[in-house]
Scaffold this motif. Structure first.
Motif, mmCIF file in Angstrom:
data_model
loop_
_atom_site.group_PDB
_atom_site.id
_atom_site.type_symbol
_atom_site.label_atom_id
_atom_site.label_comp_id
_atom_site.label_asym_id
_atom_site.label_seq_id
_atom_site.Cartn_x
_atom_site.Cartn_y
_atom_site.Cartn_z
ATOM 1 N N ASN A 152 -11.075 -7.632 -35.060
ATOM 2 C CA ASN A 152 -12.141 -7.372 -34.092
ATOM 3 C C ASN A 152 -12.496 -8.625 -33.292
ATOM 4 O O ASN A 152 -13.608 -8.757 -32.783
ATOM 5 N N ALA A 153 -11.572 -9.566 -33.174
ATOM 6 C CA ALA A 153 -11.799 -10.770 -32.367
ATOM 7 C C ALA A 153 -11.297 -10.506 -30.956
ATOM 8 O O ALA A 153 -10.267 -11.028 -30.517
ATOM 9 N N ILE A 154 -12.036 -9.666 -30.228
ATOM 10 C CA ILE A 154 -11.551 -9.227 -28.916
ATOM 11 C C ILE A 154 -12.553 -9.469 -27.793
ATOM 12 O O ILE A 154 -12.241 -9.250 -26.631
ATOM 13 N N LYS A 155 -13.767 -9.926 -28.140
ATOM 14 C CA LYS A 155 -14.775 -10.173 -27.113
ATOM 15 C C LYS A 155 -14.711 -11.623 -26.630
ATOM 16 O O LYS A 155 -14.178 -12.499 -27.327
ATOM 17 N N LYS A 156 -15.277 -11.891 -25.457
ATOM 18 C CA LYS A 156 -15.336 -13.247 -24.930
ATOM 19 C C LYS A 156 -16.102 -14.136 -25.910
ATOM 20 O O LYS A 156 -17.186 -13.784 -26.375
ATOM 21 N N SER A 186 -7.917 -12.522 -23.772
ATOM 22 C CA SER A 186 -8.367 -12.665 -22.391
ATOM 23 C C SER A 186 -7.855 -11.484 -21.577
ATOM 24 O O SER A 186 -6.884 -10.819 -21.969
ATOM 25 N N ASP A 187 -8.513 -11.227 -20.446
ATOM 26 C CA ASP A 187 -8.035 -10.147 -19.587
ATOM 27 C C ASP A 187 -6.928 -10.606 -18.644
ATOM 28 O O ASP A 187 -6.423 -9.826 -17.845
ATOM 29 N N LYS A 188 -6.550 -11.888 -18.736
ATOM 30 C CA LYS A 188 -5.467 -12.398 -17.905
ATOM 31 C C LYS A 188 -4.738 -13.531 -18.632
ATOM 32 O O LYS A 188 -5.288 -14.159 -19.540
ATOM 33 N N SER A 244 -1.525 -5.977 -24.437
ATOM 34 C CA SER A 244 -1.355 -4.781 -23.600
ATOM 35 C C SER A 244 -1.438 -5.241 -22.152
ATOM 36 O O SER A 244 -1.635 -6.431 -21.881
ATOM 37 N N GLU A 245 -1.312 -4.308 -21.227
ATOM 38 C CA GLU A 245 -1.391 -4.678 -19.816
ATOM 39 C C GLU A 245 -2.779 -5.206 -19.446
ATOM 40 O O GLU A 245 -2.941 -5.891 -18.441
ATOM 41 N N GLU A 246 -3.798 -4.908 -20.262
ATOM 42 C CA GLU A 246 -5.162 -5.363 -19.980
ATOM 43 C C GLU A 246 -5.611 -6.482 -20.910
ATOM 44 O O GLU A 246 -6.714 -7.020 -20.752
ATOM 45 N N HIS A 247 -4.799 -6.848 -21.891
ATOM 46 C CA HIS A 247 -5.215 -7.830 -22.894
ATOM 47 C C HIS A 247 -4.097 -8.846 -23.132
ATOM 48 O O HIS A 247 -2.975 -8.469 -23.485
ATOM 49 N N TYR A 248 -4.436 -10.119 -22.951
ATOM 50 C CA TYR A 248 -3.515 -11.217 -23.258
ATOM 51 C C TYR A 248 -4.094 -12.020 -24.422
ATOM 52 O O TYR A 248 -5.310 -12.219 -24.506
ATOM 53 N N VAL A 249 -3.227 -12.466 -25.297
ATOM 54 C CA VAL A 249 -3.657 -13.272 -26.441
ATOM 55 C C VAL A 249 -3.211 -14.702 -26.200
ATOM 56 O O VAL A 249 -2.010 -14.980 -26.060
ATOM 57 N N LEU A 250 -4.179 -15.611 -26.153
ATOM 58 C CA LEU A 250 -3.919 -17.025 -25.884
ATOM 59 C C LEU A 250 -4.224 -17.827 -27.140
ATOM 60 O O LEU A 250 -5.197 -17.549 -27.849
ATOM 61 N N GLY A 251 -3.403 -18.821 -27.401
ATOM 62 C CA GLY A 251 -3.666 -19.632 -28.586
ATOM 63 C C GLY A 251 -2.486 -20.501 -28.944
ATOM 64 O O GLY A 251 -1.656 -20.850 -28.101
ATOM 65 N N THR A 279 -9.571 -22.290 -21.960
ATOM 66 C CA THR A 279 -10.123 -20.940 -21.825
ATOM 67 C C THR A 279 -11.636 -20.856 -21.932
ATOM 68 O O THR A 279 -12.213 -19.815 -21.641
ATOM 69 N N GLY A 280 -12.307 -21.915 -22.373
ATOM 70 C CA GLY A 280 -13.755 -21.860 -22.543
ATOM 71 C C GLY A 280 -14.165 -21.920 -24.001
ATOM 72 O O GLY A 280 -13.338 -21.840 -24.913
ATOM 73 N N GLU A 281 -15.465 -22.060 -24.219
ATOM 74 C CA GLU A 281 -16.029 -22.300 -25.546
ATOM 75 C C GLU A 281 -15.840 -21.104 -26.485
ATOM 76 O O GLU A 281 -15.966 -19.949 -26.090
ATOM 77 N N ILE A 282 -15.546 -21.419 -27.744
ATOM 78 C CA ILE A 282 -15.495 -20.419 -28.811
ATOM 79 C C ILE A 282 -16.865 -20.358 -29.476
ATOM 80 O O ILE A 282 -17.476 -21.392 -29.759
ATOM 81 N N ASP A 283 -17.362 -19.150 -29.730
ATOM 82 C CA ASP A 283 -18.670 -18.973 -30.366
ATOM 83 C C ASP A 283 -18.546 -18.584 -31.835
ATOM 84 O O ASP A 283 -19.237 -19.130 -32.687
ATOM 85 N N THR A 284 -17.675 -17.612 -32.110
ATOM 86 C CA THR A 284 -17.536 -17.078 -33.471
ATOM 87 C C THR A 284 -16.065 -17.011 -33.843
ATOM 88 O O THR A 284 -15.220 -16.651 -33.021
#
Length: 509
Positions: A249-253, A270-272, A287-294, A401-406
């Protein structure tokens, strides 16, 4: 009851897990297989053994009493990335499965990485130039096994091998394709610059399909043996790393997933696609709407196992007598030492390193040893060193990509509260653990539910992943860790050339 099976073809085993439509585990099977090392830098597995593990694990889940009489809606797949199998025109393997840990192509990776062409390929494919990459593996095969290379009909991954055996078709999902270094993640097709570099055309590779692509018409022999209908939908799914984020469930900003099993990784969704000019991180497709960066680290739980197997005979014996896990005894020892290990620092690069350095020559180092350090210091420094490795990737990821919160923690390391608290303290972030550790299998099942129309969007995973425990960071511990981490970070730069030199000496021997 209706259920769906998530299959994860991993590095050391294949897991098949039956989930009900609320995400509860009904049944699970785990089949192990070995890694073969015919040469010092080679890591291979048998495609036949891996296929058998897939078949047996599915059969075991289907025949379990908990699933008997219930309706199987479909089977969806997760798989380890970066594998290569050369197949002949008759559908027989010409090689074993060359896996991510194989570093035989490191000279090719070095050459490509320092070229303008290599940077262009990274920026279009999202896969850092490294011996793990099929791009580099194929260059090695071309020059070192020309007979096999020229005879090859298709170059495929282990998941493609399974689907070929099941359905007689060569297909590859966008997620696995995006981890090859050969696939354009923007145009969703094979990248001509990369193919030209290797010296192949796209007909040597499988047809790319969406991660929600499903197929029916299972080979009758396999269907009969596994006791499932030939019309059971098989969803091609995605890579294990991408699905670990989804299943956790780690899918939100602001959400990140940290997985530490044999190896490790930190990822956000990310969405891009967002590539890093310094080439420190990957950008893969879920998926076409979800990219995984890391970025992945080579050295996770396998480093702890190395210490157990080679330096812990008393703990192994004690665990056997007490019928408990050896790692439990070892972490209890490590807990005796204060955060920071009294200035002892461990660089965990026993298998070289991927992110953020992408350096196959790097080596493990204990640094700062003094007369007061005891065995428990070495144990704690080892655990801290693995987390520092993940944190160094996390720093690069946040810069891009920006700050990680959780942080959502997954993988075998979550069984150790000491190790998870260490993660929270080093990152100075809240860490949560889901009730199910099997995030890649659950992620595959969720993607399967989306493919089959059971759910409307993958974000509905939130309803399926209850949180079992939360770890809050300790500011005092974070301060102690950051003192060590500053030294840890500088050490790699100071030792980089010597890692290369000692590698040459070791290869000579």
């Amino acid at each position: 009851m209706k259920y769906i099976i998530g299959v994860d073809i991993g590095t050391t085993s294949t897991k098949s897990i039956a989930f009900d439509l609320d995400g509860n585990v009904i049944s699970k099977q785990n089949i192990l297989y070995p890694i073969y090392n015919p040469e010092p830098s080679w890591s291979e597995q048998s495609p036949v053994e891996m296929l058998n593990a897939v078949v047996e694990s599915i059969k075991g889940v289907v025949s379990d009493n908990n699933t008997k009489g219930n309706e199987l809606l479909g089977i969806s797949f997760s798989s380890a990335m970066h594998s290569v199998i050369a197949m002949d025109k008759d559908g027989k393997p010409l090689t074993d499965c060359i896996i991510w840990a194989d570093t035989r192509s490191k000279d090719y990776a070095d050459k490509i990485k320092t070229s303008i062409e290599g940077h262009e390929i990274y920026m279009r494919t999202g896969t850092p130039i490294h011996p793990m990459s099929p791009l580099c593996k194929l260059c090695w095969l071309r020059d070192n096994m020309p007979d096999i290379f020229n005879k090859t009909y298709k170059f495929i991954s282990i998941k493609e091998y399974v689907f070929f055996k099941f359905f007689g078709e060569y297909i590859v999902d966008h997620s696995i394709a995006s981890a090859t270094g050969l696939f354009d993640i923007y145009d969703l097709k094979w990248n001509k610059t990369a193919l030209d570099l290797v010296g192949i055309t796209e007909d040597k590779l499988s047809i790319p399909v969406s991660t929600t692509y499903s197929i029916k018409g299972l080979n009758k022999e396999y269907a009969t043996y596994m006791n499932i209908s030939i019309d059971t939908p098989f969803v091609v799914g995605a890579s294990d790393g991408c699905l670990a984020n989804l299943g956790a469930n780690a899918i939100k900003k602001g959400d990140a997933a940290v997985t530490i099993g044999t190896s490790g990784a930190i990822r956000i969704i990310s969405d891009k696609a967002k590539n890093d000019e310094s080439e420190r991180i990957f950008s893969y497709i879920l998926s076409e709407e979800h990219y995984v960066l890391g970025g992945p680290v080579n050295n996770g739980g396998i480093v702890f196992r190395w210490f157990r197997d080679n330096f812990s005979p008393l703990e192994l014996e004690a665990a056997k007598k007490l019928n408990i896990d050896t790692y439990e005894i070892m972490t209890d020892e490590a807990a005796k030492v204060a955060p920071g290990s009294d200035g002892l620092i461990f660089l965990p690069y026993l298998l070289g390193e991927r992110a953020p350095h992408w350096d196959a020559y790097s080596k493990g180092v204990y640094f700062g040893i003094n007369i007061k350090h005891k065995r428990e210091h070495f144990l704690r420094a080892l655990l801290e060193g693995v987390i520092y490795g993940v944190y160094s990737v996390g720093k690069a990821l946040q810069e891009t990509t920006g700050e990680i919160d959780t942080i959502y923690a997954t993988g075998g390391f979550v069984r150790s509260e000491l190790w998870v608290q260490m993660l929270a303290d080093v990152f100075n972030k809240k860490v949560v653990i889901a009730e199910s550790y099997e995030s890649s299998c659950l992620g595959a099942a969720v993607l399967g539910m989306k493919s089959l129309g059971i759910i409307n969007k993958v974000e509905e995973v939130e309803k399926l992943v209850p949180i079992s425990k939360t770890f809050e960071p300790d500011a005092k511990n974070h301060k102690a860790y950051m003192k060590n981490f500053a030294v840890y970070e500088r050490l790699y730069g100071k030792l980089k050339d010597e890692f290369y030199n000692i590698s040459l000496i070791q290869e000579e021997n």
